[in-house]
Scaffold this motif. Structure first.
Motif, mmCIF file in Angstrom:
data_model
loop_
_atom_site.group_PDB
_atom_site.id
_atom_site.type_symbol
_atom_site.label_atom_id
_atom_site.label_comp_id
_atom_site.label_asym_id
_atom_site.label_seq_id
_atom_site.Cartn_x
_atom_site.Cartn_y
_atom_site.Cartn_z
ATOM 1 N N GLY A 217 5.956 1.556 4.658
ATOM 2 C CA GLY A 217 5.363 2.131 3.455
ATOM 3 C C GLY A 217 5.247 1.175 2.294
ATOM 4 N N PHE A 218 5.365 -0.145 2.550
ATOM 5 C CA PHE A 218 5.229 -1.112 1.468
ATOM 6 C C PHE A 218 4.224 -2.208 1.816
ATOM 7 C CE2 PHE A 218 9.068 1.043 0.311
ATOM 8 C CZ PHE A 218 9.001 1.095 -1.062
ATOM 9 N N GLY A 219 3.329 -1.897 2.761
ATOM 10 C CA GLY A 219 2.197 -2.773 3.003
ATOM 11 C C GLY A 219 1.159 -2.585 1.905
ATOM 12 N N PRO A 220 0.128 -3.411 1.881
ATOM 13 C CA PRO A 220 -0.825 -3.386 0.764
ATOM 14 C C PRO A 220 -1.535 -2.057 0.571
ATOM 15 C CG PRO A 220 -1.604 -4.815 2.544
ATOM 16 C CD PRO A 220 -0.190 -4.484 2.842
ATOM 17 N N THR A 221 -1.820 -1.317 1.648
ATOM 18 C CA THR A 221 -2.569 -0.069 1.476
ATOM 19 C C THR A 221 -1.725 1.054 0.881
ATOM 20 O OG1 THR A 221 -2.121 0.554 3.783
ATOM 21 C CG2 THR A 221 -4.191 -0.594 3.326
ATOM 22 N N TYR A 222 -0.411 0.870 0.795
ATOM 23 C CA TYR A 222 0.451 1.890 0.184
ATOM 24 C C TYR A 222 0.586 1.697 -1.323
ATOM 25 C CZ TYR A 222 1.958 3.475 4.813
ATOM 26 O OH TYR A 222 1.982 3.998 6.072
ATOM 27 N N PHE A 223 0.212 0.545 -1.827
ATOM 28 C CA PHE A 223 0.358 0.284 -3.255
ATOM 29 C C PHE A 223 -0.714 1.030 -4.043
ATOM 30 C CE2 PHE A 223 3.162 -2.901 -1.871
ATOM 31 C CZ PHE A 223 3.866 -3.401 -2.966
ATOM 32 N N PRO A 224 -0.360 1.612 -5.180
ATOM 33 C CA PRO A 224 -1.385 2.226 -6.037
ATOM 34 C C PRO A 224 -2.420 1.202 -6.450
ATOM 35 C CG PRO A 224 0.824 2.866 -6.749
ATOM 36 C CD PRO A 224 1.005 1.774 -5.737
ATOM 37 N N GLN A 225 -3.659 1.671 -6.610
ATOM 38 C CA GLN A 225 -4.707 0.774 -7.080
ATOM 39 C C GLN A 225 -4.466 0.345 -8.517
ATOM 40 O OE1 GLN A 225 -5.189 3.125 -4.955
ATOM 41 N NE2 GLN A 225 -6.867 2.688 -3.552
ATOM 42 N N LYS A 236 -4.888 -3.645 -8.346
ATOM 43 C CA LYS A 236 -5.095 -4.077 -6.965
ATOM 44 C C LYS A 236 -6.479 -4.718 -6.817
ATOM 45 C CE LYS A 236 -3.707 -1.400 -3.528
ATOM 46 N NZ LYS A 236 -3.674 -0.336 -2.467
ATOM 47 N N ALA A 237 -6.516 -5.895 -6.213
ATOM 48 C CA ALA A 237 -7.775 -6.604 -5.966
ATOM 49 C C ALA A 237 -8.242 -6.288 -4.547
ATOM 50 C CB ALA A 237 -7.591 -8.112 -6.156
ATOM 51 N N LYS A 308 4.056 -7.291 14.329
ATOM 52 C CA LYS A 308 2.935 -7.416 13.410
ATOM 53 C C LYS A 308 3.280 -6.774 12.072
ATOM 54 C CE LYS A 308 -0.546 -7.431 17.079
ATOM 55 N NZ LYS A 308 -1.735 -6.741 17.656
ATOM 56 N N GLY A 309 2.864 -7.420 11.005
ATOM 57 C CA GLY A 309 3.146 -6.874 9.680
ATOM 58 C C GLY A 309 2.520 -7.738 8.606
ATOM 59 N N TRP A 310 3.058 -7.612 7.399
ATOM 60 C CA TRP A 310 2.534 -8.343 6.244
ATOM 61 C C TRP A 310 3.631 -9.182 5.601
ATOM 62 C CZ3 TRP A 310 -2.598 -8.154 4.844
ATOM 63 C CH2 TRP A 310 -3.367 -7.146 5.434
ATOM 64 N N GLU A 311 3.312 -10.441 5.362
ATOM 65 C CA GLU A 311 4.183 -11.291 4.561
ATOM 66 C C GLU A 311 3.776 -11.138 3.098
ATOM 67 O OE1 GLU A 311 5.176 -15.079 7.369
ATOM 68 O OE2 GLU A 311 3.158 -14.995 6.523
ATOM 69 N N VAL A 312 4.728 -11.293 2.199
ATOM 70 C CA VAL A 312 4.425 -11.131 0.782
ATOM 71 C C VAL A 312 4.994 -12.300 0.000
ATOM 72 C CG1 VAL A 312 6.501 -9.730 0.370
ATOM 73 C CG2 VAL A 312 4.537 -9.548 -1.199
ATOM 74 N N ARG A 313 4.300 -12.679 -1.048
ATOM 75 C CA ARG A 313 4.724 -13.782 -1.913
ATOM 76 C C ARG A 313 4.539 -13.339 -3.363
ATOM 77 N NH1 ARG A 313 1.328 -19.072 -0.965
ATOM 78 N NH2 ARG A 313 2.727 -19.263 0.844
ATOM 79 N N ALA A 314 5.576 -13.528 -4.176
ATOM 80 C CA ALA A 314 5.509 -13.163 -5.599
ATOM 81 C C ALA A 314 5.212 -14.399 -6.434
ATOM 82 C CB ALA A 314 6.812 -12.525 -6.053
ATOM 83 N N HIS A 315 4.419 -14.223 -7.493
ATOM 84 C CA HIS A 315 4.057 -15.314 -8.388
ATOM 85 C C HIS A 315 4.720 -15.054 -9.741
ATOM 86 C CE1 HIS A 315 0.957 -16.504 -5.470
ATOM 87 N NE2 HIS A 315 0.704 -15.208 -5.370
ATOM 88 N N GLU A 316 5.737 -15.789 -10.033
ATOM 89 C CA GLU A 316 6.470 -15.602 -11.279
ATOM 90 C C GLU A 316 5.772 -16.326 -12.421
ATOM 91 O OE1 GLU A 316 8.843 -13.585 -11.547
ATOM 92 O OE2 GLU A 316 9.523 -13.275 -9.486
ATOM 93 N N ALA A 317 5.861 -15.766 -13.610
ATOM 94 C CA ALA A 317 5.271 -16.396 -14.798
ATOM 95 C C ALA A 317 5.991 -15.899 -16.033
ATOM 96 C CB ALA A 317 3.776 -16.083 -14.892
ATOM 97 N N GLY A 318 6.301 -16.804 -16.952
ATOM 98 C CA GLY A 318 6.969 -16.430 -18.195
ATOM 99 C C GLY A 318 5.981 -15.947 -19.242
ATOM 100 N N ASP A 319 6.531 -15.516 -20.373
ATOM 101 C CA ASP A 319 5.687 -14.984 -21.445
ATOM 102 C C ASP A 319 4.654 -16.005 -21.918
ATOM 103 O OD1 ASP A 319 6.977 -12.500 -21.503
ATOM 104 O OD2 ASP A 319 8.553 -13.260 -22.826
#
Length: 439
Positions: A217-225, A236-237, A308-319
């Motif tokens: 339940g945390f693949g891309p299609t479960y995320f709110p737009q 969501k893009a 089979k599944g989805w890998e995820v990567r977070a992009h951190e950024a400061g203020d």
């Protein structure tokens, strides 16, 4: 028009929200009803007339009788079932355009709660749209928009004249996700108030995802737009309407922005309605300013040890890094070289462009150009995609123009955006303006 409507309902929200915030009532369910009522009123004002759409609260269901959790606001078409002695409805997922979960304040706890509530809709949708339910046929929904988005993102076509193209697992999973995104309800979390900074909002989303890595339940299609927390949004893009090309196989899937959140909400809903019913050019206004996303999450389909599944990567950024990124930028067409312009003209005229065409290869060599180089540049325009040995147009209405300056440009012009850009550019030059941002 969309910008005008967004400004109108934003003004109503500014006027009405303080009345709710300062209401003397302390009864939590009543407070919730007030904010849901305001949200329903804003949604009703945002919907075009004449389409038979309504805003209701209640439950989503599928053809097997499975129900979602209780939902604050649903934009629906067709007919639903009114529950006895209640202002709530049960509506089939195929006739739900959008679902909005409303929160007075959206912080980490409310984010988790609303995400889980909307996920109950996704579970039903996945079962329905990926099953064999005989009700699935829907003449209003063509798969062409998803195929076009896939081609824009990957530079490859998923369908040709013979039917579906064989794709590697990673691209097949992406195309499947885009198809599901197109037909599923637009899911929105609307927090009237929330995080004090964009960075804090982003961090809360990443923290929530990290706590659930590996869970269903945390693949891309479960995320709110769209998730709105006060003046900040997570978006969501998925190509409807916001699109991001793959980067080294990664899908830049979620971004943050301080752009007017109600305009973003309208963009999602009106894009869906335009795909289903057709609005015409007037709905989008000039459409010469485009949102600049601040990348937050990227996904990539993968098969590891048979799983089979989805890998995820977070992009951190400061203020500071976030504030350095503009909120919007001016749109412009693709500027081309002469050789690219000629090949794209061939495609627009219905002629083929193939890597094994000896006449074309000879002509390119006479201009000192390698086919692979010009092919790569044409793919970068997102106006064409690769189909085996050929290049194919993937636009609704590709148009090419030679500007008075002798420059060659091309763009998707199905909404008249290129025409408006040229008119503005010419007007700026006549008025002695440099045209900065338009060249």
């Amino acid at each position: 028009m969309i910008r005008t409507v967004a400004e109108l309902i934003s003004g109503i929200l500014r006027d009405e929200l303080p009345k709710l915030d300062n209401a003397p009532v302390k009864h939590a369910p009543t407070i919730g009803d007030m904010y849901e009522g305001l949200s329903s009123d804003l949604l009703n004002r945002a919907l075009p007339d004449g389409l038979g759409l309504r805003v209701v609260s209640g439950f989503a269901r599928d053809g097997q009788g499975r129900l979602s959790g209780q939902l604050d606001c649903m934009v629906v078409r067709g007919e639903g079932e009114k529950l006895p002695y209640a202002e709530s409805y049960v509506w089939h997922v195929k006739d739900i355009i959008a679902v909005v979960e409303v929160k007075k304040n959206l912080h980490s706890a409310e984010l988790r709660d609303a995400f889980a509530q909307l996920k109950s809709v996704s579970v039903i949708e996945h079962s329905y749209y990926q099953g064999d339910d005989e009700e699935l046929d829907d003449p209003d929904r063509s798969m062409a928009p998803s195929a076009r988005t896939f081609a824009e993102m990957t530079g490859r076509v998923a369908w040709n004249a013979e039917g579906p193209v064989a794709l590697p697992y990673e691209e097949e999973a992406l195309f499947g996700a885009l198809l599901l995104e197109q037909v599923s309800a637009i899911r929105v979390i609307l927090g009237m108030h929330g995080f004090k900074s964009e960075r804090a909002f982003r961090s809360a989303m990443v923290d929530y995802l990290e706590r659930n890595i590996g869970d269903n339940g945390f693949g891309p299609t479960y995320f709110p737009q769209l998730i709105i927390s006060g003046g900040y949004s997570l978006v969501k893009a998925n190509g409807r309407p916001f699109m991001a090309a793959l980067l080294d196989g990664w899908w830049p899937f979620y971004f943050s922005t301080p752009e007017n959140p109600l305009r973003l909400l309208l963009e999602f809903i009106w894009t869906r309605l335009d795909e289903m019913y057709g609005f015409g050019h007037a709905a989008w206004g000039e459409d010469l300013d485009i949102e600049v996303g601040r990348a937050l999450l990227s996904f990539r389909a993968a098969c590891v040890d048979g799983r089979k599944g989805w890998e995820v990567r977070a992009h951190e950024a400061g203020d500071e890094a976030l504030s350095a990124i503009p909120v919007v930028e001016q749109w412009s067409p693709e500027f081309l070289g002469k050789v690219e312009f000629v090949l794209l003209s061939r495609l627009c005229q219905g002629e083929e462009v193939r890597c094994d065409d000896p006449k074309m290869i000879s002509w390119l060599e006479s201009h000192g150009v390698e086919f692979n180089d010009v092919r790569a540049r044409l793919l970068e325009t997102r106006l064409v995609a690769s189909a085996g040995k050929s290049l194919k147009l993937i636009t609704k209405k590709c148009q090419l123009v030679i500007l008075p300056t002798g420059e060659y440009v091309a763009a998707e012009n199905s909404t008249g955006r290129l025409d408006r850009w040229i008119s503005r550019r010419i007007a700026a030059q006549r008025n002695g303006v440099s045209g900065e941002g338009l060249v």
